[in-house]
Design a protein around this motif. Structure first.
Motif, short mmCIF file in Angstrom:
data_model
loop_
_atom_site.label_atom_id
_atom_site.label_comp_id
_atom_site.label_asym_id
_atom_site.label_seq_id
_atom_site.Cartn_x
_atom_site.Cartn_y
_atom_site.Cartn_z
N UNK A 162 0.96 -1.14 -0.13
CA UNK A 162 -0.03 0.18 -0.02
C UNK A 162 1.05 1.58 -0.20
N UNK A 163 0.41 2.18 -0.82
CA UNK A 163 1.32 3.33 -1.03
C UNK A 163 0.40 4.82 -0.67
N UNK A 164 -1.13 4.78 -0.69
CA UNK A 164 -1.81 5.53 -0.72
C UNK A 164 -2.21 6.14 -2.04
N UNK A 165 -1.53 5.61 -2.95
CA UNK A 165 -1.81 6.04 -4.23
C UNK A 165 -1.95 5.21 -5.41
N UNK A 166 -1.93 3.86 -5.20
CA UNK A 166 -1.79 2.98 -6.28
C UNK A 166 -2.66 1.71 -6.24
N UNK A 167 -3.62 1.73 -5.26
CA UNK A 167 -4.48 0.55 -5.09
C UNK A 167 -5.33 0.30 -5.99
N UNK A 168 -5.43 -0.83 -6.62
CA UNK A 168 -6.40 -1.13 -7.84
C UNK A 168 -7.39 -2.12 -7.27
N UNK A 169 -8.71 -2.20 -8.09
CA UNK A 169 -9.42 -3.20 -7.75
C UNK A 169 -9.00 -4.54 -7.83
N UNK A 170 -8.29 -4.68 -8.84
CA UNK A 170 -7.71 -6.20 -9.13
C UNK A 170 -6.89 -6.60 -7.83
N UNK A 171 -6.26 -5.73 -7.12
CA UNK A 171 -5.45 -5.86 -6.10
C UNK A 171 -6.33 -6.29 -4.89
N UNK A 172 -7.48 -5.31 -4.82
CA UNK A 172 -8.36 -5.58 -3.72
C UNK A 172 -8.91 -7.13 -3.82
N UNK A 173 -9.20 -7.71 -5.01
CA UNK A 173 -9.78 -8.77 -5.26
C UNK A 173 -8.60 -9.96 -4.59
N UNK A 174 -7.27 -9.45 -4.90
CA UNK A 174 -6.46 -10.34 -4.42
C UNK A 174 -6.47 -10.68 -2.97
N UNK A 175 -6.55 -9.41 -2.21
CA UNK A 175 -6.73 -9.26 -0.83
C UNK A 175 -7.87 -10.06 -0.13
N UNK A 176 -8.90 -9.78 -0.84
CA UNK A 176 -10.38 -10.09 -0.15
C UNK A 176 -10.64 -11.49 -0.50
N UNK A 177 -10.35 -12.17 -1.49
CA UNK A 177 -10.88 -13.39 -2.10
C UNK A 177 -9.65 -14.31 -2.08
N UNK B 292 -8.59 -0.21 3.16
CA UNK B 292 -8.94 1.24 2.53
C UNK B 292 -8.51 2.28 3.56
N UNK B 293 -8.83 2.01 4.79
CA UNK B 293 -8.45 3.20 5.57
C UNK B 293 -7.22 3.13 5.97
N UNK B 294 -6.38 2.26 5.93
CA UNK B 294 -4.79 2.09 6.04
C UNK B 294 -4.35 2.72 4.90
N UNK B 295 -4.77 2.57 3.71
CA UNK B 295 -4.16 3.01 2.54
C UNK B 295 -4.40 4.51 2.42
N UNK B 296 -5.54 4.90 2.79
CA UNK B 296 -5.84 6.52 2.96
C UNK B 296 -4.83 7.35 3.86
N UNK B 297 -4.64 6.54 4.86
CA UNK B 297 -3.80 7.02 5.97
C UNK B 297 -2.28 7.39 5.50
N UNK C 293 -16.02 1.73 -11.76
CA UNK C 293 -14.79 1.31 -11.60
C UNK C 293 -13.61 2.34 -11.56
N UNK C 294 -13.87 3.31 -12.37
CA UNK C 294 -12.96 4.78 -12.35
C UNK C 294 -13.10 5.29 -11.13
N UNK C 295 -14.46 5.78 -10.64
CA UNK C 295 -14.70 6.47 -9.38
C UNK C 295 -13.97 5.71 -8.32
N UNK C 296 -14.37 4.37 -8.29
CA UNK C 296 -13.90 3.77 -6.96
C UNK C 296 -12.30 3.68 -6.93
N UNK C 297 -11.77 3.61 -8.02
CA UNK C 297 -10.35 3.39 -8.04
C UNK C 297 -9.58 4.81 -7.55
N UNK C 298 -10.38 5.82 -8.07
CA UNK C 298 -9.89 7.26 -7.60
C UNK C 298 -10.20 7.37 -5.89
N UNK C 299 -11.55 6.98 -5.39
CA UNK C 299 -11.79 7.07 -3.94
C UNK C 299 -10.94 6.24 -3.21
N UNK C 300 -10.52 5.09 -3.62
CA UNK C 300 -9.62 4.19 -2.73
C UNK C 300 -8.23 4.46 -2.51
#
Length: 505
Positions: free
Chosen positions: A4-19, A101-106, A297-304
């Motif tokens: 996690x960098x706070x700037x580069x998290x993607x939905x595909x990476x979230x899929x890897x973490x969550x599932x 997501x909270x860790x990534x934002x911080x 997808x575009x808006x989520x990856x910005x907000x993430x």
């Protein structure tokens, strides 16, 4: 490991973490940025500068100054008082997404929180200590205050968690993992709860499910086309290109690929000149749903990867600005858009179910019954699909058009984005069941037509489906079949199966 960098998290990476059990870590550079931001907060406290959220009250109490010796009490009081969530808890996968997501934002370094708190969030995610977070109670502005407060309680050793298959007190789980409760310092409570991570986490999980569902709907529709001897001409590439929407072009291309060697499809004029819209317009309708999902997808990856708390710290603490990045309007709109897009997949699917079961609309046995009259077959499955579609229409009403002032009118416009994300999740579950009903009916229809005449892809799909749901030889409790098939459509196994069929846009 996902860094996690706070700037580069993607939905595909979230899929890897969550599932898929992937762990997360923090980049050194991002941790350094967080530490630097924390130093700025500590200077503000030592210099007794008056800054919102650091040494003042919150919301309407922002003008109330807090003595230095009460700063820790201020943060703990904030967390406890704001933990007002009610109702059933979020699914565990959603709560885990919230933590990540909270860790990534911080980690963006604008929040003034100590690195040790970020490390604790990462430990919670990696050790699957998942906060129990009630779903209801957020207005979607000032951040998801109530849900994130329940998350923050776990950091201080309070509240409840899901841990090793049980719901237990947070302190018990922390102790078993050798972790200790943290004492929150100046601004840290506010930094933990002032954000859009509840609606965004729900949106991430919803999107990942919706994306798979959209792909599945095309394969299920392809089987229905075979069951109804559908006309392939309408899916010709030149027809799609003539309109110009890429998502429509892609949808038609996938269906052509799925049906490329089918002996059950027809050409225009062979049996009829043209099909009904629920067949002929699949690329146009479902392509439009893909357009909406691409927007989501575009808006989520910005907000993430967004800094959504308040205040934000810039220039080594020289600028501490109270803004409104916690306002969830961008995600509220995106979630409402996803609701409509997924509901439409169910709408058109139910119309295809009707064509499969209605003897006035096809030459198939009435209601696909093995003994019409004595046995009702799929008659009431269509009822169930219609009920789910109707419920979706109610849920699809935009939550984002509403706003109720709060905090003595200090917070006089809110997004209701968390409600939108929750309703989107409900619509996705309903739609999956509608598609399961269509698949059951389509499998029955192709049996009447001749399974041996099916296309290679759809026949493979049919055979996998039959492992879940047997052919209708006699009336039975179809509720069990619908739920079993819907659960299968949700599984990772099905995702892998789809990949073998060129499961990419």
């Amino acid at each position: 490991m996902i860094i996690l960098t706070g700037n580069s998290l993607t939905l595909e990476q979230m899929k890897e973490v969550l599932y898929r059990g992937q762990k997360v870590g923090a980049s050194e550079q991002s941790m350094e940025a967080a530490a630097k931001s924390r130093e700025a907060v500590e200077r503000i406290v030592s210099e007794r500068r008056v800054v919102y959220g650091i040494n003042t009250g919150f919301g309407k109490f922002s003008d109330v100054l807090i003595d230095k010796e009460h700063v820790q009490d201020l943060q703990l009081n904030l967390i406890r008082s704001h933990a007002c969530g009610v109702g059933e808890p979020f699914p565990e996968v959603v709560s885990k997404a919230m933590v990540v997501l909270r860790a990534n934002a911080l980690l963006k370094g604008y929040s003034g929180i100590r690195p040790v708190v970020i490390e604790r969030l990462i430990e919670l995610a990696n050790k699957d200590i998942i906060p129990v977070i009630p779903q209801q109670g957020s207005l979607g502005a000032s951040g998801d205050l109530a849900p994130l407060s329940h998350l923050a309680l776990v950091v201080v050793g309070e509240g409840e968690v899901f841990y090793k298959g049980e719901r237990v007190e947070a302190g018990i789980a922390l102790q078993q993992e050798g972790l200790f409760p943290l004492t929150l310092e100046a601004k840290e409570g506010l930094a933990l709860i002032n954000g859009t991570q509840a609606m965004t986490a729900m949106g991430v999980v919803g999107y990942l499910e919706a994306e798979q569902l959209a792909f599945e709907s095309e394969l299920i529709a392809s089987m229905t086309i075979e069951g109804l001897n559908g006309i392939l001409d309408a899916f010709a590439e030149e027809v799609q290109v003539a309109r110009g929407y890429q998502q429509q072009i892609d949808t038609a291309a996938r269906i052509r690929r799925y049906l490329s060697d089918s002996l059950l499809t027809t050409m225009q004029g062979e049996l009829r000149v043209q099909d009904a819209y629920s067949l002929r317009c699949i690329p146009q309708v479902q392509g439009a749903s893909w357009q909406a999902l691409d927007y989501v997808k575009e808006k989520l990856e910005i907000e993430m990867n967004a800094a959504t708390d308040n205040p934000l710290i810039f220039d080594d603490g020289e600028k501490v600005i109270s803004g409104g990045n916690f306002h969830g309007q961008p995600i509220a709109f995106a979630m409402d858009f996803m609701k409509i897009a997924v509901a439409e997949l169910a709408n058109i699917s139910e119309r295809r179910v009707e064509r499969l079961v209605n003897p006035q609309l096809s030459d198939l046995p009435p209601f696909l019954s093995p003994q019409p009259g004595l046995q009702s077959g799929a008659m009431i499955m269509q009822y169930a699909a219609a009920a789910l579609v109707s419920e979706n229409k109610t849920l699809a009403h935009p939550a984002s058009v509403d706003s109720i002032p709060s905090s003595a009118n200090q917070e006089d416009h809110v997004s209701m984005g968390t409600i939108a994300s929750r309703h989107a999740h409900q619509i996705i579950q309903n739609t999956r069941r509608v598609l399961a009903i269509e698949m059951i009916c389509a499998m029955q229809a192709v049996e009447y037509r001749g399974v041996e005449k099916m296309a290679t892809h759809t026949k493979n799909f049919y055979e996998k489906g039959r492992e879940q749901v047997a052919s209708i030889k006699q009336d039975r409790i179809f509720s069990k079949d619908i739920e079993r098939l819907a659960e299968w459509l949700k599984t990772v196994e099905f995702s892998q199966f789809m990949k073998k069929l060129s499961f990419e846009k």
